[in-house]
Design a protein around this motif. Structure first.
Motif, PDB file in Angstrom:
ATOM      1  N   VAL A 194       0.822  -1.085  -0.075  1.00 16.54           N
ATOM      2  CA  VAL A 194      -0.131  -0.106  -0.144  1.00 16.54           C
ATOM      3  C   VAL A 194       0.730   1.366  -0.073  1.00 16.54           C
ATOM      4  N   VAL A 195       0.658   1.977  -1.019  1.00 13.93           N
ATOM      5  CA  VAL A 195       1.288   3.494  -0.944  1.00 13.93           C
ATOM      6  C   VAL A 195       0.398   4.632  -0.350  1.00 13.93           C
ATOM      7  N   ALA A 244     -10.797  -6.440  -6.036  1.00 10.44           N
ATOM      8  CA  ALA A 244     -11.682  -5.982  -5.007  1.00 10.44           C
ATOM      9  C   ALA A 244     -11.088  -5.417  -3.740  1.00 10.44           C
ATOM     10  N   LEU A 245      -9.751  -6.182  -3.551  1.00  9.85           N
ATOM     11  CA  LEU A 245      -9.049  -5.626  -2.511  1.00  9.85           C
ATOM     12  C   LEU A 245      -8.382  -4.242  -2.880  1.00  9.85           C
ATOM     13  N   VAL A 246      -7.708  -4.156  -4.000  1.00  6.67           N
ATOM     14  CA  VAL A 246      -7.186  -3.041  -4.775  1.00  6.67           C
ATOM     15  C   VAL A 246      -8.107  -1.900  -4.568  1.00  6.67           C
ATOM     16  N   ALA A 299       1.205  -0.635  -4.937  1.00  6.91           N
ATOM     17  CA  ALA A 299       1.959  -0.715  -5.915  1.00  6.91           C
ATOM     18  C   ALA A 299       2.104  -2.005  -6.749  1.00  6.91           C
ATOM     19  N   GLY A 300       2.674  -1.836  -7.991  1.00  6.19           N
ATOM     20  CA  GLY A 300       2.541  -3.087  -8.763  1.00  6.19           C
ATOM     21  C   GLY A 300       1.472  -3.557  -9.676  1.00  6.19           C
ATOM     22  N   ILE A 301       0.512  -2.421  -9.606  1.00  7.08           N
ATOM     23  CA  ILE A 301      -0.855  -2.709 -10.254  1.00  7.08           C
ATOM     24  C   ILE A 301      -0.841  -1.883 -11.602  1.00  7.08           C
TER      25      ILE A 301
END
Length: 94
Positions: A34-35, A79-81, A92-94
């Motif tokens: 998480v950013v 859904a989490l993102v 990050a990384g998505i």
């Protein structure tokens, strides 16, 4: 329910237990970076958002590293993102 554990990790959810590394039998886990989490309020917002996603049974958030581990059944990473982003943070990384 929120509590501190050794090493700065904090775990929330109905399945809070001393063993933070092993998912319960029959359950999976997702790791998110998480950013933008910088304080205890950030921790609370991200934890609550992730706990609200279908299938989530426990959430472990490490404020220092920005990592969140989510345990549950049939977890939907998208859904989490989306839940994290709805609170104003990014993954990050998505």
């Amino acid at each position: 329910m929120t509590g501190s554990t050794e090493g700065g990790d904090q775990m929330t959810g109905p399945t809070e237990r001393g063993d933070r590394t092993t998912a319960p039998t029959g359950r999976g886990g997702e790791e998110l970076e998480v950013v933008g989490m910088t304080c205890d309020n950030c921790f609370a917002h991200v934890s609550e958002a992730l706990e609200g996603v279908a299938g989530v049974s426990a959430v472990e958030v490490d404020l220092e590293t920005g990592h969140a581990r989510v345990l549950g059944v049939s977890l939907d990473r998208d859904a989490l993102v989306a839940a994290v982003r709805a609170e104003g943070y990014d993954v990050a990384g998505i």
